[in-house]
Design a protein around this motif. Structure first.
Motif, short mmCIF file in Angstrom:
data_model
loop_
_atom_site.label_atom_id
_atom_site.label_comp_id
_atom_site.label_asym_id
_atom_site.label_seq_id
_atom_site.Cartn_x
_atom_site.Cartn_y
_atom_site.Cartn_z
N ASP A 1 0.90 -1.22 0.07
CA ASP A 1 0.07 0.13 0.23
C ASP A 1 0.76 1.47 -0.07
OD1 ASP A 1 -2.07 -1.67 0.09
OD2 ASP A 1 -2.32 -1.85 2.26
N GLY A 2 1.92 1.31 -0.88
CA GLY A 2 2.87 2.53 -0.95
C GLY A 2 3.79 2.69 0.16
N GLY A 3 3.83 1.69 1.12
CA GLY A 3 4.81 2.06 2.12
C GLY A 3 5.79 0.80 2.11
N ILE A 4 6.91 1.19 2.66
CA ILE A 4 8.08 0.05 2.91
C ILE A 4 8.01 -0.43 4.20
CG2 ILE A 4 10.44 -0.13 2.79
CD1 ILE A 4 10.83 1.93 0.73
N GLU A 5 7.88 -1.96 4.07
CA GLU A 5 7.85 -2.53 5.54
C GLU A 5 9.12 -3.25 5.83
OE1 GLU A 5 3.22 -2.39 5.81
OE2 GLU A 5 4.09 -4.35 5.43
N VAL A 6 9.74 -3.44 6.87
CA VAL A 6 11.09 -4.38 7.38
C VAL A 6 10.31 -5.22 8.33
CG1 VAL A 6 13.10 -4.12 8.73
CG2 VAL A 6 12.31 -2.00 7.44
N LEU A 7 10.54 -6.40 8.17
CA LEU A 7 10.30 -7.74 8.56
C LEU A 7 11.33 -8.54 9.02
CD1 LEU A 7 8.52 -7.35 5.97
CD2 LEU A 7 7.01 -8.98 6.94
N VAL A 8 11.26 -9.12 10.40
CA VAL A 8 12.03 -10.27 10.71
C VAL A 8 11.81 -11.36 9.68
CG1 VAL A 8 12.71 -11.82 12.59
CG2 VAL A 8 12.30 -9.33 13.28
#
Length: 324
Positions: free
Chosen positions: A35-42
């Motif tokens: 949705d247009g955002g960058i997400e950082v995940l483990v």
């Protein structure tokens, strides 16, 4: 920027994000566009159950990657607003970045960004040259800028007291066969995109060493030769020890490491006293600080080296599926 970040912006920024440090260089992160955002995940597949059963180290590493991501976007003129742990039902998502008001990067952001490709963990002995007062001040300011504190252990008695705690924690960890097996599984004797190359492991520990070091298959050195007589030891801490505090500490860690690199200094992590809960509490009490120690570093002037390999970018990206 109302429509959000693009795949290309994610790819460019993630190229810098993956240069962050992590326990055993397992690189426990993933990045996705949603949705247009960058997400950082483990990355759940890259956990260290024996070394890091609580995922503290994975969250600190993802926080460090997040700081690089923030810097890369800011230098590209597309700074981010960051929400930490944005979805209660998805605890592995450590951060979500959405576009903020475009602006020019600051000189400080440019300097730190330029240090990203030059930063590496230097496990070799440092030279005896002391770290000057202005550089020590800059390191403390770097931690404060990310809402953490940095305690520099100055003087023989402070360093010796810390060394006792660190060696005790090291012995506790080394008594665990699962811990030893996990560490050995991440030593690399041939070229690989993750793990610690034996050539970068530093010299083998000797009984007289002031500080403990993990055995990553390094070379022996002359018997009786000191590793390092007077290291500068720095303890990084956060206000608490929640999952969010650990991500915050990871961002502070990376800012401190890049500040050190920018000042011509070398650093390596010494996390054994953090990995053993009783040692961590002992360390906190010895410092007389509120909050929680999150990482310990050796900092000094060292021989030139180079960063160790990273996984290919496409292995750590989750891109939107295109239909049609």
């Amino acid at each position: 920027m109302e429509s959000g970040y693009t795949v290309e912006q994610l790819r460019v920024a993630a190229t810098d994000a993956i240069r962050a440090p992590s326990l055993h260089n397992v690189q426990p992160w993933r990045f996705r566009l949603r949705d247009g955002g960058i997400e950082v995940l483990v990355d759940a597949a890259r956990r260290l159950p024996a070394t890091d059963p609580s995922d503290w180290g994975a969250r600190v590493a993802c926080g460090a990657a997040l700081f690089n991501l923030r810097l890369a976007l800011a230098v590209a003129g597309a700074p981010a607003t960051v929400r930490l742990r944005p979805y209660p039902s998805e605890p592995d998502v450590v951060a979500r970045l959405t576009p903020d008001v475009p602006r020019r990067p600051t000189p400080a952001e440019r300097s730190l960004y330029a240090a990203i490709p030059r930063r590496f963990s230097n496990r070799a002995p440092f030279w005896p040259d002391p770290v000057p007062a202005d550089a020590r001040w800059r390191l403390g300011e770097a931690a404060r800028a990310e809402f953490c504190w940095l305690e520099l252990l100055i003087g023989v008695s402070a360093v010796n007291a810390f060394a006792e705690i660190a060696h005790g924690a090291h012995r506790v960890l080394e008594r665990d066969p699962a811990y030893r097996a996990e560490r050995e599984a991440w030593i690399r004797t041939t070229h690989a995109s993750d793990g610690v190359p034996a050539a970068a492991g530093g010299p083998l520990a000797e009984p007289q060493d002031l500080l403990p070091s993990r055995n990553f298959g390094g070379r022996p050195r002359a018997p009786g030769r000191d590793f390092e007589p007077e290291p500068l030891v720095a303890v990084l801490g956060s206000a608490g020890n929640t999952a969010i505090d650990q991500v915050v500490a990871g961002q502070a860690l990376q800012r401190v490491l890049l500040t050190a690199t920018d000042a011509g200094l070398s650093a390596s992590m010494l996390s054994q006293p953090i990995e053993v809960p009783s040692a961590r509490e002992q360390l906190r009490m010895s410092l007389g600080r509120f909050g929680t120690p999150q990482m310990v570093m050796r900092i000094g002037y060292g021989q030139p080296g180079r960063p160790i390999p990273r996984r290919p970018l496409d292995e750590v990206l989750d891109l939107p599926v295109r239909h049609g």
